[in-house]
Structures are given as structure tokens and as C-alpha cells.
Design a protein around this motif. Structure first.
Motif, PDB file in Angstrom:
ATOM      1  N   LEU A  87      -1.437  20.403 -21.715  1.00 52.59           N
ATOM      2  CA  LEU A  87      -2.976  20.537 -22.706  1.00 52.59           C
ATOM      3  C   LEU A  87      -3.497  21.795 -22.394  1.00 52.59           C
ATOM      4  O   LEU A  87      -3.819  22.109 -23.121  1.00 52.59           O
ATOM      5  N   SER A  88      -4.106  21.866 -21.150  1.00 59.46           N
ATOM      6  CA  SER A  88      -5.153  24.068 -21.352  1.00 59.46           C
ATOM      7  C   SER A  88      -4.181  24.141 -21.531  1.00 59.46           C
ATOM      8  O   SER A  88      -5.015  25.474 -22.525  1.00 59.46           O
ATOM      9  N   MET A 136       0.642  -1.049  -0.063  1.00 61.26           N
ATOM     10  CA  MET A 136      -0.255  -0.511  -0.032  1.00 61.26           C
ATOM     11  C   MET A 136       1.031   1.139  -0.144  1.00 61.26           C
ATOM     12  O   MET A 136       0.505   2.084  -0.754  1.00 61.26           O
ATOM     13  N   LEU A 173      -6.219   8.274 -14.688  1.00 63.09           N
ATOM     14  CA  LEU A 173      -4.263   9.149 -15.593  1.00 63.09           C
ATOM     15  C   LEU A 173      -5.139   8.484 -16.944  1.00 63.09           C
ATOM     16  O   LEU A 173      -5.036   9.828 -17.763  1.00 63.09           O
ATOM     17  N   GLN A 176       1.789   2.084  -3.176  1.00 63.53           N
ATOM     18  CA  GLN A 176       0.799   2.704  -3.732  1.00 63.53           C
ATOM     19  C   GLN A 176       0.822   4.256  -3.578  1.00 63.53           C
ATOM     20  O   GLN A 176       0.590   5.290  -4.647  1.00 63.53           O
ATOM     21  N   ALA A 177       0.631   4.149  -2.853  1.00 63.40           N
ATOM     22  CA  ALA A 177       0.522   6.108  -2.478  1.00 63.40           C
ATOM     23  C   ALA A 177       1.835   6.742  -3.053  1.00 63.40           C
ATOM     24  O   ALA A 177       1.662   7.894  -3.421  1.00 63.40           O
ATOM     25  N   LEU A 233     -10.961  19.615 -32.063  1.00 65.23           N
ATOM     26  CA  LEU A 233     -10.251  21.166 -31.600  1.00 65.23           C
ATOM     27  C   LEU A 233      -9.742  20.920 -32.785  1.00 65.23           C
ATOM     28  O   LEU A 233     -10.128  22.212 -33.968  1.00 65.23           O
ATOM     29  N   PHE A 291      -8.370  13.945 -23.203  1.00 66.98           N
ATOM     30  CA  PHE A 291      -7.926  14.836 -23.985  1.00 66.98           C
ATOM     31  C   PHE A 291      -7.600  14.605 -25.190  1.00 66.98           C
ATOM     32  O   PHE A 291      -7.313  15.903 -25.716  1.00 66.98           O
ATOM     33  N   GLU A 316       2.327  10.499  -9.665  1.00 62.45           N
ATOM     34  CA  GLU A 316       1.172  10.511 -10.956  1.00 62.45           C
ATOM     35  C   GLU A 316       0.171  11.339 -10.900  1.00 62.45           C
ATOM     36  O   GLU A 316      -0.122  11.669 -11.854  1.00 62.45           O
ATOM     37  N   ILE A 338      -2.598  24.726 -24.461  1.00 65.79           N
ATOM     38  CA  ILE A 338      -1.940  24.518 -25.666  1.00 65.79           C
ATOM     39  C   ILE A 338      -4.485  24.740 -26.044  1.00 65.79           C
ATOM     40  O   ILE A 338      -4.604  25.167 -26.652  1.00 65.79           O
ATOM     41  N   LEU A 339      -5.327  24.285 -25.674  1.00 64.61           N
ATOM     42  CA  LEU A 339      -6.387  24.360 -25.420  1.00 64.61           C
ATOM     43  C   LEU A 339      -6.443  25.848 -25.746  1.00 64.61           C
ATOM     44  O   LEU A 339      -7.724  26.558 -26.793  1.00 64.61           O
ATOM     45  N   SER A 382      -5.643  27.599 -29.018  1.00 57.72           N
ATOM     46  CA  SER A 382      -6.208  27.712 -29.953  1.00 57.72           C
ATOM     47  C   SER A 382      -7.930  27.985 -29.674  1.00 57.72           C
ATOM     48  O   SER A 382      -8.063  28.411 -30.882  1.00 57.72           O
ATOM     49  N   SER A 433       1.198   7.670  -6.434  1.00 60.99           N
ATOM     50  CA  SER A 433       0.183   8.913  -6.523  1.00 60.99           C
ATOM     51  C   SER A 433       0.331   9.819  -6.872  1.00 60.99           C
ATOM     52  O   SER A 433       0.297  10.631  -7.568  1.00 60.99           O
ATOM     53  N   VAL A 477       0.323  14.297 -13.983  1.00 62.16           N
ATOM     54  CA  VAL A 477      -1.419  14.069 -14.313  1.00 62.16           C
ATOM     55  C   VAL A 477      -1.397  16.107 -14.517  1.00 62.16           C
ATOM     56  O   VAL A 477      -1.857  16.806 -14.983  1.00 62.16           O
ATOM     57  N   PHE A 513      -7.468  31.411 -30.734  1.00 65.44           N
ATOM     58  CA  PHE A 513      -7.085  31.664 -31.660  1.00 65.44           C
ATOM     59  C   PHE A 513      -8.211  31.292 -32.926  1.00 65.44           C
ATOM     60  O   PHE A 513      -8.596  32.285 -33.454  1.00 65.44           O
ATOM     61  N   LEU A 550       0.973  17.509 -17.197  1.00 67.78           N
ATOM     62  CA  LEU A 550      -0.589  17.334 -18.562  1.00 67.78           C
ATOM     63  C   LEU A 550      -1.024  18.156 -18.632  1.00 67.78           C
ATOM     64  O   LEU A 550      -1.337  18.798 -19.565  1.00 67.78           O
ATOM     65  N   LEU A 551      -2.026  18.316 -17.398  1.00 69.52           N
ATOM     66  CA  LEU A 551      -2.877  18.931 -17.788  1.00 69.52           C
ATOM     67  C   LEU A 551      -3.167  20.734 -18.333  1.00 69.52           C
ATOM     68  O   LEU A 551      -3.525  21.144 -18.526  1.00 69.52           O
TER      69      LEU A 551
END
Lengths: 195, 124
Positions: free
Chosen positions: A22-23, A1, B11, A4-5, B25, B18, A11, A25-26, A29, A8, A15, A32, A18-19
Motif C-alpha cells: 500500500l505504501s 495463548m 489488522l 494466539q501468539a 487519494l 488504508f 498477522e 502504491i501511495l 500516486s 500474531s 500486515v 504522480f 500489505l503495508l
């Protein structure tokens, strides 16, 4: 366990990174997309206003009416002006529900091309006031009007910048407009005047 | 153990979501780009038509109508060809001429404007 923690947390960081990417870029766009959309709308508006002004002027200047009192359309067609301003009488059937002959005046006022109109000749008492004035084109640097004069004794045919006290209308009227914005272009407008 | 598995799946889920969003998009941006191109083409066509109309209107006023061919370019560089040919056998005093202005590619013009003008007859 425990393993695992710990995983996380990594992780979560991955995440979140990445978010964030991606945000970014989003959002870029979307911005634009919104800008392009507005650009297309503005370009369509510009194109429509120029085409509408072309159509309107061609129809009005192309079909002058002769001066005189109501019911007696005789005499010289009323058109006069110079490079900066033109005045003429023309029918305007769709005008505000009260068609008929109108006196028009087209001129430049600061950075706008203005159009004024009023009914030509006398109207009965109680007739609605259908005179008016509006901006035909905005963001204008220069309005240049030319009149084509036929050959006369001692003077060859050619374009002139002033038209006054002539017995007949010019066979051609040329209206050129320079805009402040480089994106706006006024196609050459040459109007054949019916006489 | 099952709880950790669930988090790991989240994840992947986010990434998939996305990716789908990015694809959508991309499609929207493609549509916008196509719209921009169409708008540019429409603006150009409108400007060409207005300018061509002015060219045709001046025919027979600044110079007598005579049969023949003239070529030139519009303000945006599009080529035009003006063809003037008698519509009928020349009459003594006046002849009707067909005036045709083609704008664009020689083989496949974008559009052709036609009108009829009166010109001098066989007597001059």
C-alpha cells in the motif's frame, strides 16, 4: 495463548506485506500527483508568457508613433528591421509610471527574445531614467520577423524580410517564434499597423 | 484472550484506514486529472484566439476586401470560416464591410471575432 501468539506473528507478516504494498502504491500516486501539479503550473506559465508577449507586441507595434521632436509628431513612423530584429517607436502609457513614446528594440540573443526600450526624444534634466531591457521569451530557437509591403510599380505586394528607409510603415508585421521545447507553440502573430 | 482479540482488530483497522486513504487519494487524482484536462483546453483556446486575431487583422491588407466566404483550418486543425458582407448599401467610393471569423464547429462555434473594414465601393 500459544496459538494466539503464533497467529500474531503471521498477522504481523501479513500486515507488514500489505503495508509495504500500500505504501508503494501511495508513494507512487503522490509522486504522480506532484508531477502533474508541476506540469500544470509550467504549462500555465508558458501559456501566460506567450499570450502576454502577443498582447504586448500587438499593442506596441500596432500603434506606432511618428518620429520628430517632442510636440511635433510628424514625419515617417519609425519602424525598421530585418528578419532577426525590429526597431520601432510606440507609446507605452503604463511604462514604469512614466508613459510616453518609447524606442523599442526586439531581437534574438542566443536562445532568448530580448526587448529593450528607452524614452524617445529628449527628456528634461532630472527626469528618471526609464530605459530598460528584459527577456520576453526564453528557450527560443528562432525569431522570424516579416513585413508586408503594398504593391508598388514594378513590385507586387508581398512579405519581405527587410524593412528600411521606407516612407510609410508596413501595413502588416508578422512575428514568428520557434521554441526549443515541442510543447511550446507560438500562435502566428500578424499585427495590423495603424498608419 | 481479550488481548489477542485486540490485535486481530488492529489488522482490520489498518486495512480500513488504508482503504479510506486510497479512496481519498483516488478523489485527489481525479481532481488533478480534471485540472490537467482543463489546462489543456485553456491553452488550446488561448492559442486559437491569438491565431484567429492574426487572421482577422490581415483581412483587407494582403487582398482587397470583397464580399464572400473563405474557409480554412488553424494550426491545431480547428476549422474557421471567414464571412465578409457589406454592412450598408455600397457607396460610390468606399463601402464598410462586416468581417466575421467563426472558429470551431459550424453549428456551434467556439467563438466569433467581428470587425469592420473599409473596402472598394460600387465604383470599384
Amino acid at each position: 495463548m500459544d496459538r494466539q501468539a503464533g497467529f500474531s506473528l503471521v498477522e504481523l507478516l501479513v500486515v507488514m506485506t500489505l503495508l509495504a504494498f500500500l505504501s508503494a502504491i501511495l508513494l507512487g500516486s503522490l509522486r504522480f500527483g506532484a508531477r502533474s501539479w508541476e506540469g500544470v503550473l509550467a504549462a500555465t506559465d508558458r501559456r501566460d508568457s506567450i499570450a502576454a508577449a502577443h498582447r504586448f507586441l500587438r499593442a506596441r507595434v500596432g500603434g506606432l508613433v511618428r518620429s520628430g521632436t517632442a510636440g511635433a509628431w510628424a514625419g515617417a513612423p519609425e519602424i525598421a528591421g530585418d528578419a532577426r530584429e525590429i526597431r520601432f517607436t510606440a507609446p507605452w502609457l503604463e511604462a514604469l509610471g512614466h508613459g510616453g513614446a518609447y524606442r523599442f528594440r526586439l531581437w534574438q540573443e542566443e536562445d532568448r527574445v530580448r526587448l529593450a526600450w528607452r524614452p524617445a526624444g529628449a527628456r528634461g534634466a532630472g527626469a528618471p531614467d526609464t530605459a530598460g531591457e528584459r527577456t520576453l521569451l526564453a528557450d527560443v530557437r528562432a525569431l522570424r520577423i516579416g513585413y508586408f509591403a503594398r504593391a508598388e510599380p514594378g513590385r507586387p505586394a508581398g512579405w519581405t524580410a527587410v524593412w528600411a528607409d521606407r516612407p510609410a510603415p508596413p501595413p502588416l508585421v508578422r512575428i514568428a517564434v520557434d521554441f526549443e521545447a515541442p510543447a511550446m507553440r507560438w500562435p502566428p502573430l500578424v499585427i495590423r499597423v495603424q498608419d | 484472550m481479550s488481548g489477542g482479540g485486540e490485535r486481530g482488530f488492529t489488522l482490520v483497522e489498518v486495512l480500513v484506514a488504508f482503504t479510506i486513504l486510497a479512496l481519498m487519494l483516488g478523489g485527489i487524482l481525479q481532481a488533478i486529472t480534471a485540472g490537467l484536462a482543463a489546462e489543456r483546453a485553456a491553452s488550446q483556446a488561448t492559442a486559437r484566439l491569438l491565431e484567429a486575431r492574426s487572421l482577422v487583422e490581415a483581412v483587407g491588407v494582403d487582398a482587397p476586401v470583397t464580399p464572400g466566404r473563405r474557409e480554412g483550418r488553424l494550426a491545431d486543425g480547428a476549422p474557421w470560416r471567414l464571412t465578409v458582407a457589406p454592412l450598408e448599401e455600397p457607396a460610390a467610393r468606399l463601402t464598410a464591410f462586416r468581417v466575421e471569423l467563426a472558429v470551431g464547429d459550424r453549428a456551434r462555434p467556439d467563438f466569433v471575432l467581428q470587425t469592420v473594414r473599409l473596402g472598394p465601393g460600387s465604383d470599384g
